[in-house]
Design an enzyme around this catalytic site. Structure first.
Site, PDB file in Angstrom:
ATOM      1  N   ASP A   1       8.002 -42.051  -7.640  1.00 31.11           N
ATOM      2  CA  ASP A   1       8.652 -40.907  -6.993  1.00 31.11           C
ATOM      3  C   ASP A   1      10.137 -41.146  -6.684  1.00 31.11           C
ATOM      4  OD1 ASP A   1       5.824 -41.093  -6.649  1.00 31.11           O
ATOM      5  OD2 ASP A   1       5.877 -39.567  -5.083  1.00 31.11           O
TER       6      ASP A   1
ATOM      7  N   GLU B   1       8.971 -35.601  -8.015  1.00 33.08           N
ATOM      8  CA  GLU B   1       8.552 -34.595  -7.030  1.00 33.08           C
ATOM      9  C   GLU B   1       9.398 -34.577  -5.767  1.00 33.08           C
ATOM     10  OE1 GLU B   1       4.918 -34.860  -4.956  1.00 33.08           O
ATOM     11  OE2 GLU B   1       5.427 -36.779  -4.054  1.00 33.08           O
TER      12      GLU B   1
ATOM     13  N   HIS C   1       4.489 -32.113  -3.991  1.00 29.50           N
ATOM     14  CA  HIS C   1       5.767 -31.451  -3.654  1.00 29.50           C
ATOM     15  C   HIS C   1       6.314 -30.574  -4.783  1.00 29.50           C
ATOM     16  CE1 HIS C   1       6.467 -33.172   0.283  1.00 29.50           C
ATOM     17  NE2 HIS C   1       6.058 -34.342  -0.173  1.00 29.50           N
TER      18      HIS C   1
HETATM   19 FE   LIG Z   1       6.339 -38.502  -3.381  1.00 28.96          FE
HETATM   20 FE   LIG Z   2       3.406 -36.894  -3.374  1.00 31.02          FE
END
Ligand SMILES: [Fe+2]
Ligand SMILES: [Fe+2]
Length: 271
Positions: free
Chosen positions: A8, A39, A68
């Site tokens: 991420d 995200e 997200h």
């Molecule tokens: Fe995340």
């Molecule tokens: Fe997440």
């Protein structure tokens, strides 16, 4: 086939780590496809067309997401025009965008990238196991797909490990994202699938999972809701995993962590 999955990307710091380190990693590790979980790229919340463009410019080939995904409303429209961005495949039928992509590579090879999301301590989506099963029925490893990489966006390590064993021998890799903390359990499972519970985040680790630490600590201490969390803006670490896949069998030969820059101890696989 050499795969790099970056966990991420959180805010500006995370994007800068991708821009600073991804081109060199792609070159040095002869990466065929770079998958980046984006995200949290937009100030911690979601992804925009402009930021997707920045990540592509830095060398990302496929962008995965998670819970997200819709934080930036423009993505609801844009995802239909950009098949390189995936949302979890186990959203209900009729959700915009796609949860998997068969990505073509040189030499007639391809890689099926699948994004699915867990359900334990997360929003209840459709069954990720059943969804992956139906995708694999359509694209079995070694037939329509040279390699299959699953980004399992998931909170619980138990659900992630269960997914690893569920898919063992049928996909090249099950790689966890979402917790923003890298785990050290990278391994090749008995059936030949590369596995790690979490790739970690590309973000500033002087933080609480990528957001400013003081308000996050205050929220735990006082139990009062604070302002919307802001990403921490110190130098980020790029965190991910490097996977080498046998083009003949589609199974994994090697999985190693990647940590570059920022506060975490650096680890870059030897090519
Ligand atoms: Fe995340
Ligand atoms: Fe997440």
């Amino acid at each position: 086939m050499n795969i790099l999955l970056c966990g991420d990307v959180v805010g500006r710091a995370g994007r800068e780590a991708i821009q600073r380190h991804l081109p060199g990693l792609k070159r040095d590790l002869a990466i065929d496809v770079a998958i980046v979980n984006a995200e949290n790229a937009a100030h911690g919340f979601g992804l925009t067309e402009r930021l997707a463009g920045e990540l592509y410019d830095a060398g990302a080939d496929i962008l995965t997401t998670g819970n997200h995904v819709w934080d930036q409303r423009e993505l609801i429209q844009y995802i239909e025009r950009d098949p390189r961005i995936l949302r979890p495949a186990n959203f209900p039928a009729g959700t915009p965008g796609a949860g998997w992509r068969l990505h073509p590579l040189e030499g007639g090879r391809n890689v099926l990238v699948v994004n699915v999301m867990g359900r334990l301590f997360m929003e209840a989506l459709d069954d990720p196991f059943a969804r992956l099963e139906s995708i694999l029925a359509q694209h079995p490893l070694g037939r329509s797909a040279t390699a299959i990489v699953v980004d399992f966006h998931c909170e619980a390590t138990s659900e992630k490990m269960a997914m690893g064993h569920f898919a063992d021998g049928r996909v090249s890799a099950v790689l966890g994202t979402h917790t923003h903390v890298p785990t050290a359990d990278h391994q090749i499972l008995p059936g030949g699938t590369a596995y790690v519970s979490d790739a970690g985040m590309c973000g500033d680790y002087d933080s609480v999972i990528g957001v400013e630490k003081a308000p996050a600590v205050r929220r735990f201490v006082t139990k009062m809701p604070g302002e919307k969390p802001k990403p921490a803006e110190g130098e980020a670490s790029l965190c991910g995993v490097f996977v080498v896949i046998d083009d003949g069998t589609g199974l994994a030969r090697r999985i190693e962590p990647v940590r570059v820059g920022g506060r975490l101890a650096e680890y870059v696989p030897v090519p």
